[in-house]
Design a protein around this motif. Sequence first.
Motif, PDB file in Angstrom:
ATOM      1  N   ALA A  74       6.386 -15.067   5.787  1.00  0.00           N
ATOM      2  CA  ALA A  74       5.006 -14.922   5.316  1.00  0.00           C
ATOM      3  C   ALA A  74       4.533 -13.491   5.562  1.00  0.00           C
ATOM      4  CB  ALA A  74       4.100 -15.910   6.040  1.00  0.00           C
ATOM      5  N   THR A  75       3.666 -13.009   4.683  1.00  0.00           N
ATOM      6  CA  THR A  75       3.139 -11.653   4.841  1.00  0.00           C
ATOM      7  C   THR A  75       1.618 -11.669   4.830  1.00  0.00           C
ATOM      8  OG1 THR A  75       3.054 -11.177   2.471  1.00  0.00           O
ATOM      9  CG2 THR A  75       5.136 -10.678   3.631  1.00  0.00           C
ATOM     10  N   LEU A  76       1.050 -10.696   5.498  1.00  0.00           N
ATOM     11  CA  LEU A  76      -0.399 -10.526   5.497  1.00  0.00           C
ATOM     12  C   LEU A  76      -0.890 -10.282   4.077  1.00  0.00           C
ATOM     13  CD1 LEU A  76      -3.154 -10.165   6.829  1.00  0.00           C
ATOM     14  CD2 LEU A  76      -2.512  -7.794   7.332  1.00  0.00           C
ATOM     15  N   GLU A  77      -0.150  -9.512   3.322  1.00  0.00           N
ATOM     16  CA  GLU A  77      -0.533  -9.197   1.937  1.00  0.00           C
ATOM     17  C   GLU A  77      -0.691 -10.477   1.101  1.00  0.00           C
ATOM     18  OE1 GLU A  77       0.935  -6.394  -1.776  1.00  0.00           O
ATOM     19  OE2 GLU A  77       2.248  -6.667  -0.064  1.00  0.00           O
ATOM     20  N   ALA A  78       0.283 -11.376   1.203  1.00  0.00           N
ATOM     21  CA  ALA A  78       0.215 -12.634   0.450  1.00  0.00           C
ATOM     22  C   ALA A  78      -0.951 -13.488   0.949  1.00  0.00           C
ATOM     23  CB  ALA A  78       1.529 -13.398   0.579  1.00  0.00           C
ATOM     24  N   TYR A  79      -1.183 -13.481   2.247  1.00  0.00           N
ATOM     25  CA  TYR A  79      -2.285 -14.246   2.826  1.00  0.00           C
ATOM     26  C   TYR A  79      -3.631 -13.743   2.304  1.00  0.00           C
ATOM     27  CZ  TYR A  79      -5.547 -15.806   6.481  1.00  0.00           C
ATOM     28  OH  TYR A  79      -6.611 -16.340   7.169  1.00  0.00           O
ATOM     29  N   LEU A  80      -3.767 -12.437   2.199  1.00  0.00           N
ATOM     30  CA  LEU A  80      -5.030 -11.857   1.740  1.00  0.00           C
ATOM     31  C   LEU A  80      -5.311 -12.157   0.276  1.00  0.00           C
ATOM     32  CD1 LEU A  80      -4.928  -8.407   3.563  1.00  0.00           C
ATOM     33  CD2 LEU A  80      -6.262 -10.436   4.176  1.00  0.00           C
ATOM     34  N   LYS A  81      -4.270 -12.444  -0.503  1.00  0.00           N
ATOM     35  CA  LYS A  81      -4.450 -12.764  -1.926  1.00  0.00           C
ATOM     36  C   LYS A  81      -5.029 -14.158  -2.129  1.00  0.00           C
ATOM     37  CE  LYS A  81      -0.905  -9.708  -3.736  1.00  0.00           C
ATOM     38  NZ  LYS A  81       0.393  -9.619  -4.400  1.00  0.00           N
ATOM     39  N   ARG A  82      -4.903 -15.013  -1.112  1.00  0.00           N
ATOM     40  CA  ARG A  82      -5.471 -16.353  -1.200  1.00  0.00           C
ATOM     41  C   ARG A  82      -6.965 -16.258  -0.982  1.00  0.00           C
ATOM     42  NH1 ARG A  82      -2.225 -20.616   2.180  1.00  0.00           N
ATOM     43  NH2 ARG A  82      -2.711 -21.891   0.398  1.00  0.00           N
ATOM     44  N   GLY A  83      -7.668 -17.244  -1.364  1.00  0.00           N
ATOM     45  CA  GLY A  83      -9.099 -17.231  -1.075  1.00  0.00           C
ATOM     46  C   GLY A  83      -9.912 -17.678  -2.255  1.00  0.00           C
ATOM     47  N   GLY A  84     -11.009 -16.968  -2.486  1.00  0.00           N
ATOM     48  CA  GLY A  84     -11.909 -17.355  -3.554  1.00  0.00           C
ATOM     49  C   GLY A  84     -13.050 -18.220  -3.068  1.00  0.00           C
ATOM     50  N   ILE A  85     -13.103 -18.472  -1.756  1.00  0.00           N
ATOM     51  CA  ILE A  85     -14.175 -19.272  -1.187  1.00  0.00           C
ATOM     52  C   ILE A  85     -15.010 -18.369  -0.290  1.00  0.00           C
ATOM     53  CG2 ILE A  85     -14.761 -21.236   0.278  1.00  0.00           C
ATOM     54  CD1 ILE A  85     -12.059 -22.460  -0.440  1.00  0.00           C
TER      55      ILE A  85
END
Length: 150
Positions: A74-85
């Motif tokens: 897992a990467t921080l970059e991929a984690y940061l792309k999630r969201g929208g809430i």
Amino acid sequence: MTKPVTRRHLVVTLAAPAVLALLVGCAATGGAVVSAEDDQAALLTRAKAYWGLIQKNDRVGAWAYEELSKDPNATLEAYLKRGGIAFDAVEVRGVRSIEGDRALVNVWMRYSLPLLRVKKQEAVAEDEWRRIGGVWHHVQRRSVMFPTAQ
């Protein structure tokens, strides 16, 4: 020919499993025996800190609280792309259950989905946490629509 059971043999036979269980328990908690109250308090502290960061939209800070941060794939970059809430308000209401290294925390939230123009929704969620290396980490929910997505 059977040997008579001595008091010493009986004590050693009965005490050995108890001592072994105690030693294994201490090793699992880093050598310290943690009470249920201390365990709940540590979990609540972590949950409140995590949700405080999420509410402030500090996803970089929240990353350290995520179970995913311990996954080498897992990467921080991929984690940061999630969201929208966008979370307008969040309240950690208590520990629902702790079973071994898994726990559920009750969290009330008021949120908006800006991309969908949905505002001020409220929900109470059972937030999952996992203990890794003696420290509680937030478990990312898998997508209902895409259960294999990370």
